[in-house]
Scaffold this active site. Structure first.
Site, short mmCIF file in Angstrom:
data_model
loop_
_atom_site.label_atom_id
_atom_site.label_comp_id
_atom_site.label_asym_id
_atom_site.label_seq_id
_atom_site.Cartn_x
_atom_site.Cartn_y
_atom_site.Cartn_z
N LYS A 1 -6.95 9.13 -7.88
CA LYS A 1 -7.49 9.86 -6.72
C LYS A 1 -7.54 11.34 -7.06
O LYS A 1 -6.66 12.11 -6.68
CB LYS A 1 -6.61 9.60 -5.50
CG LYS A 1 -7.37 9.69 -4.18
CD LYS A 1 -6.42 9.47 -3.07
CE LYS A 1 -6.57 8.39 -2.08
NZ LYS A 1 -7.77 7.71 -1.83
N ASP B 1 -0.17 -2.25 4.49
CA ASP B 1 0.95 -1.43 4.96
C ASP B 1 2.01 -2.32 5.59
O ASP B 1 3.17 -1.91 5.70
CB ASP B 1 0.48 -0.49 6.08
CG ASP B 1 -0.44 0.62 5.59
OD1 ASP B 1 -0.22 1.13 4.48
OD2 ASP B 1 -1.37 0.97 6.34
N GLU C 1 -4.20 3.80 -8.19
CA GLU C 1 -5.45 4.37 -7.68
C GLU C 1 -5.60 5.79 -8.20
O GLU C 1 -4.79 6.67 -7.88
CB GLU C 1 -5.51 4.36 -6.14
CG GLU C 1 -6.89 4.88 -5.72
CD GLU C 1 -7.06 5.17 -4.24
OE1 GLU C 1 -6.33 4.61 -3.40
OE2 GLU C 1 -7.95 5.99 -3.94
N HIS D 1 0.84 -1.21 0.00
CA HIS D 1 0.00 0.00 0.00
C HIS D 1 0.87 1.26 0.00
O HIS D 1 1.74 1.41 0.86
CB HIS D 1 -0.86 -0.04 1.27
CG HIS D 1 -1.85 1.07 1.39
ND1 HIS D 1 -2.01 1.77 2.56
CD2 HIS D 1 -2.75 1.58 0.53
CE1 HIS D 1 -2.98 2.66 2.41
NE2 HIS D 1 -3.44 2.57 1.18
N ARG D 2 0.64 2.12 -0.95
CA ARG D 2 1.39 3.38 -1.06
C ARG D 2 2.90 3.13 -1.12
O ARG D 2 3.68 3.95 -0.63
CB ARG D 2 1.07 4.35 0.08
CG ARG D 2 -0.41 4.65 0.23
CD ARG D 2 -0.69 5.69 1.31
NE ARG D 2 -2.10 5.72 1.69
CZ ARG D 2 -2.60 6.44 2.68
NH1 ARG D 2 -1.82 7.23 3.38
NH2 ARG D 2 -3.88 6.39 2.97
N GLU E 1 0.42 -0.61 -4.85
CA GLU E 1 -0.70 0.33 -5.00
C GLU E 1 -0.16 1.72 -4.70
O GLU E 1 0.68 1.91 -3.81
CB GLU E 1 -1.79 -0.02 -3.98
CG GLU E 1 -3.05 0.85 -4.08
CD GLU E 1 -3.05 2.10 -3.21
OE1 GLU E 1 -4.00 2.89 -3.30
OE2 GLU E 1 -2.09 2.31 -2.43
N HIS F 1 -1.28 11.27 -2.12
CA HIS F 1 -2.55 10.79 -1.56
C HIS F 1 -3.54 11.91 -1.32
O HIS F 1 -4.68 11.87 -1.78
CB HIS F 1 -2.29 10.03 -0.26
CG HIS F 1 -3.54 9.49 0.37
ND1 HIS F 1 -4.35 10.25 1.19
CD2 HIS F 1 -4.14 8.28 0.28
CE1 HIS F 1 -5.39 9.52 1.58
NE2 HIS F 1 -5.28 8.32 1.04
N ASP G 1 -1.30 6.28 -5.22
CA ASP G 1 -2.36 7.25 -5.50
C ASP G 1 -1.87 8.29 -6.50
O ASP G 1 -0.79 8.85 -6.34
CB ASP G 1 -2.75 7.96 -4.20
CG ASP G 1 -3.06 6.97 -3.09
OD1 ASP G 1 -4.05 6.24 -3.23
OD2 ASP G 1 -2.29 6.91 -2.10
#
Ligand code: G3P
Ligand code: MG
Length: 249
Positions: free
Chosen positions: A120, A240, A118, A16-17, A43, A58, A45
């Protein structure tokens, strides 16, 4: 790409991120950190700068994760390039830049990593961002064996992505599952549901599979919860906890 629903090409573990909270989110330093724990899919943003360039960030504003202030789309790419997106996390990451989508495309393809982009958008830029990011993804991953998986909480952005690049796979992000979640996936011609893990159970995952959709989930940081979700057939676990949840070999 049309057979993605049947021949799912993505690994089950997704960082994540970049690397969650262990490195500054949405920077290449985070990707490198996630990769050091064996993660092969990331992943992140994406939104647009003031001059329409796709960058990783993000929040709608720069304040939390960079040395900048105010909305991301108030600055040009050139101005964003001068910011420090690492020092807020720790001195070891000082000077880490805000990556462009193009930089991430180069880095991930050079290393054989897969991506979940993603989309965003900053508020008000949903359609423009969906179309622009999908077109960028199409050209930046042209010739890639496995395409980027696009996702968004914004149905307007996903619809714009569908129109701009119909061949790129899409997942609808849902924090709460509305009664018509399957209809929404169908309307946007998605390959997957990407839901908050609190909304998932064995039944929902089975229903999605029966309707021909894969299921991803965010942000799963508890190893026991991860084990349950995967046992129920979850197809993609966004976490995470890259240091606590080992990816499949
Ligand atoms: O893409 C899944 C997850 O990243 C959605 O939530 O706020 O971390 O972007 P957020
Ligand atoms: Mg995200």
């Amino acid at each position: 790409m049309s057979d993605i629903g049947t021949h799912w090409p993505y690994p089950r573990h997704i960082a994540h991120r970049g690397a969650g909270k262990l490195a500054p989110e949405n920077t290449l330093a985070a990707f490198r950190h996630g990769a050091s724990f064996g993660y092969r899919m990331f992943e992140f943003d994406v939104k647009l700068s003031g001059d329409g360039k796709a960058v990783l960030m993000h929040d709608a504003t720069l304040d939390r994760t960079s040395s900048g202030r105010g909305r991301v789309d108030a600055l040009t790419l050139g101005e964003l390039a001068q910011l420090d997106a690492g020092s807020w996390h720790g001195a070891a990451f000082a000077g880490e830049p805000i990556p462009t989508l193009a930089a991430v495309a180069r880095y991930t393809q050079a290393n054989g990593f897969l991506v979940n982009i993603e989309i965003k958008p900053v508020p008000g830029a949903e359609t423009r961002t969906g179309a622009a990011v999908a077109l960028d993804a199409l050209s930046l991953w042209q010739g890639a064996t496995v395409p980027p998986l696009l996702s968004s909480f914004s149905e307007a952005a996903l619809e714009a992505a569908r129109l701009a690049a119909p061949g790129l796979p899409r997942a609808l992000l849902l924090d709460k599952l509305p009664a018509d979640w399957l209809d929404r996936l169908r309307r946007l011609d998605c390959v997957a549901l990407d839901a908050n893990h609190r909304e998932l159970n064995a039944r929902v995952i089975a229903d999605a599979h029966a309707a021909g959709f894969k299921v991803l989930s965010y942000t799963v940081n508890d190893p026991a919860r991860a084990q349950d979700l995967l046992a129920w057939g979850l197809d993609g676990l966004i976490t995470d906890a890259v240091d606590g949840i080992a990816p499949d070999a």
